[in-house]
Scaffold this motif. Structure first.
Motif, PDB file in Angstrom:
ATOM      1  N   ARG A 130      52.736  31.909  29.195  1.00 19.33           N
ATOM      2  CA  ARG A 130      52.600  31.460  27.813  1.00 19.33           C
ATOM      3  C   ARG A 130      51.577  32.335  27.095  1.00 19.33           C
ATOM      4  O   ARG A 130      50.675  32.897  27.727  1.00 19.33           O
ATOM      5  N   PHE A 131      51.690  32.395  25.769  1.00 17.74           N
ATOM      6  CA  PHE A 131      50.737  33.170  24.983  1.00 17.74           C
ATOM      7  C   PHE A 131      49.314  32.686  25.234  1.00 17.74           C
ATOM      8  O   PHE A 131      48.383  33.473  25.331  1.00 17.74           O
ATOM      9  N   ARG A 132      49.149  31.381  25.401  1.00 19.84           N
ATOM     10  CA  ARG A 132      47.815  30.818  25.609  1.00 19.84           C
ATOM     11  C   ARG A 132      47.216  31.206  26.960  1.00 19.84           C
ATOM     12  O   ARG A 132      46.032  31.010  27.200  1.00 19.84           O
ATOM     13  N   ASP A 133      48.024  31.761  27.873  1.00 19.78           N
ATOM     14  CA  ASP A 133      47.531  32.200  29.176  1.00 19.78           C
ATOM     15  C   ASP A 133      46.779  33.530  29.106  1.00 19.78           C
ATOM     16  O   ASP A 133      46.112  33.911  30.056  1.00 19.78           O
ATOM     17  N   LEU A 134      46.921  34.231  27.969  1.00 19.81           N
ATOM     18  CA  LEU A 134      46.378  35.583  27.840  1.00 19.81           C
ATOM     19  C   LEU A 134      44.920  35.580  27.399  1.00 19.81           C
ATOM     20  O   LEU A 134      44.455  34.672  26.719  1.00 19.81           O
ATOM     21  N   ALA A 153      41.323  32.999  35.211  1.00 14.65           N
ATOM     22  CA  ALA A 153      41.228  31.562  35.475  1.00 14.65           C
ATOM     23  C   ALA A 153      42.582  30.872  35.438  1.00 14.65           C
ATOM     24  O   ALA A 153      42.768  29.827  36.070  1.00 14.65           O
ATOM     25  N   VAL A 154      43.541  31.453  34.738  1.00 16.68           N
ATOM     26  CA  VAL A 154      44.866  30.842  34.609  1.00 16.68           C
ATOM     27  C   VAL A 154      45.611  30.870  35.945  1.00 16.68           C
ATOM     28  O   VAL A 154      46.431  29.997  36.214  1.00 16.68           O
ATOM     29  N   TYR A 155      45.292  31.834  36.791  1.00 14.76           N
ATOM     30  CA  TYR A 155      45.946  31.883  38.102  1.00 14.76           C
ATOM     31  C   TYR A 155      45.662  30.597  38.889  1.00 14.76           C
ATOM     32  O   TYR A 155      46.522  30.108  39.609  1.00 14.76           O
ATOM     33  N   ALA A 156      44.451  30.052  38.726  1.00 13.09           N
ATOM     34  CA  ALA A 156      44.127  28.784  39.388  1.00 13.09           C
ATOM     35  C   ALA A 156      45.034  27.673  38.865  1.00 13.09           C
ATOM     36  O   ALA A 156      45.443  26.787  39.622  1.00 13.09           O
ATOM     37  N   THR A 157      45.370  27.732  37.577  1.00 14.77           N
ATOM     38  CA  THR A 157      46.289  26.752  36.992  1.00 14.77           C
ATOM     39  C   THR A 157      47.695  26.943  37.544  1.00 14.77           C
ATOM     40  O   THR A 157      48.396  25.967  37.818  1.00 14.77           O
ATOM     41  N   TYR A 158      48.131  28.190  37.733  1.00 10.05           N
ATOM     42  CA  TYR A 158      49.437  28.448  38.342  1.00 10.05           C
ATOM     43  C   TYR A 158      49.460  27.876  39.765  1.00 10.05           C
ATOM     44  O   TYR A 158      50.446  27.264  40.176  1.00 10.05           O
ATOM     45  N   PHE A 159      48.378  28.098  40.524  1.00 14.32           N
ATOM     46  CA  PHE A 159      48.287  27.530  41.873  1.00 14.32           C
ATOM     47  C   PHE A 159      48.364  26.007  41.811  1.00 14.32           C
ATOM     48  O   PHE A 159      49.075  25.375  42.597  1.00 14.32           O
ATOM     49  N   GLU A 160      47.622  25.421  40.882  1.00 10.21           N
ATOM     50  CA  GLU A 160      47.595  23.961  40.746  1.00 10.21           C
ATOM     51  C   GLU A 160      48.985  23.409  40.432  1.00 10.21           C
ATOM     52  O   GLU A 160      49.408  22.397  41.006  1.00 10.21           O
ATOM     53  N   ILE A 182      41.024  33.729  45.115  1.00 11.40           N
ATOM     54  CA  ILE A 182      42.103  34.467  44.463  1.00 11.40           C
ATOM     55  C   ILE A 182      41.810  35.958  44.584  1.00 11.40           C
ATOM     56  O   ILE A 182      40.692  36.401  44.295  1.00 11.40           O
ATOM     57  N   ASP A 183      42.813  36.719  45.005  1.00 15.45           N
ATOM     58  CA  ASP A 183      42.746  38.180  45.013  1.00 15.45           C
ATOM     59  C   ASP A 183      43.795  38.692  44.044  1.00 15.45           C
ATOM     60  O   ASP A 183      44.982  38.361  44.164  1.00 15.45           O
ATOM     61  N   PHE A 184      43.358  39.516  43.095  1.00 15.42           N
ATOM     62  CA  PHE A 184      44.249  40.028  42.050  1.00 15.42           C
ATOM     63  C   PHE A 184      44.774  41.399  42.433  1.00 15.42           C
ATOM     64  O   PHE A 184      44.025  42.253  42.886  1.00 15.42           O
ATOM     65  N   LYS A 185      46.083  41.588  42.251  1.00 15.24           N
ATOM     66  CA  LYS A 185      46.742  42.828  42.656  1.00 15.24           C
ATOM     67  C   LYS A 185      47.298  43.614  41.473  1.00 15.24           C
ATOM     68  O   LYS A 185      47.378  44.828  41.515  1.00 15.24           O
ATOM     69  N   ARG A 186      47.725  42.900  40.420  1.00 11.30           N
ATOM     70  CA  ARG A 186      48.406  43.535  39.298  1.00 11.30           C
ATOM     71  C   ARG A 186      48.255  42.645  38.073  1.00 11.30           C
ATOM     72  O   ARG A 186      48.196  41.434  38.182  1.00 11.30           O
ATOM     73  N   GLN A 187      48.216  43.274  36.888  1.00 15.12           N
ATOM     74  CA  GLN A 187      48.163  42.503  35.651  1.00 15.12           C
ATOM     75  C   GLN A 187      49.514  41.847  35.378  1.00 15.12           C
ATOM     76  O   GLN A 187      50.565  42.405  35.712  1.00 15.12           O
ATOM     77  N   ALA A 232      49.144  38.447  42.647  1.00 18.00           N
ATOM     78  CA  ALA A 232      47.929  37.822  43.184  1.00 18.00           C
ATOM     79  C   ALA A 232      48.265  37.057  44.453  1.00 18.00           C
ATOM     80  O   ALA A 232      49.403  36.630  44.655  1.00 18.00           O
ATOM     81  N   THR A 233      47.255  36.895  45.280  1.00 15.54           N
ATOM     82  CA  THR A 233      47.347  36.024  46.450  1.00 15.54           C
ATOM     83  C   THR A 233      46.130  35.105  46.418  1.00 15.54           C
ATOM     84  O   THR A 233      45.134  35.399  45.752  1.00 15.54           O
TER      85      THR A 233
END
Length: 132
Positions: free
Chosen positions: A13-17, A26-33, A60-65, A100-101
């Protein structure tokens, strides 16, 4: 990439950016949730608030945007099942690319916030689904 028995599709979503135009960390934590909650409902047979668990660790480990307009697939699974805790691993992909992982640890708690044994029905659901 890891094979997960459980996957969830999420539209970015646009609001994720963030101001840099990619998904904020921080949004990745929301995706996990989001994936974890659906997994728990389907596999545990209960929602998190019904079995009273607390998130006690998040990595969280980030791999790519990831950018707006992309969709992500979040794979989730239980990798360790303790007496009171559950370790879950995650993978966020866009198409075939790993973004991400991560991992989380959930602990079953009583009404006072102290750890307690995970309900046997939850443990059995995980064992059956994950083959643990």
């Amino acid at each position: 990439m890891t094979e997960f028995n459980y996957e969830v599709e999420v539209d970015v979503r646009f609001r994720d950016l963030d101001s840099m135009g990619h998904v904020n960390n921080a949004v990745y934590a929301t995706y996990f949730e989001h994936a974890r909650t659906l997994y728990m409902d389907d596999v545990f047979g209960d929602r998190p608030e019904e079995i009273n668990v607390a998130l006690v660790n998040l990595n969280i480990d980030f791999k790519r945007q990831v950018r707006f307009g992309e969709s992500v697939t979040v794979g989730v699974g239980v990798t360790e099942l303790g007496d009171s805790s559950v370790t879950m691993e995650y993978e966020v992909r866009t198409g075939d690319e790993l973004a991400a992982t991560g991992s989380t640890i959930l602990v079953a708690i009583d009404d006072e916030g102290n750890s307690r044994s995970m309900p046997e029905s939850v443990r059995e659901g995980i064992r059956e689904y994950e083959g643990l």
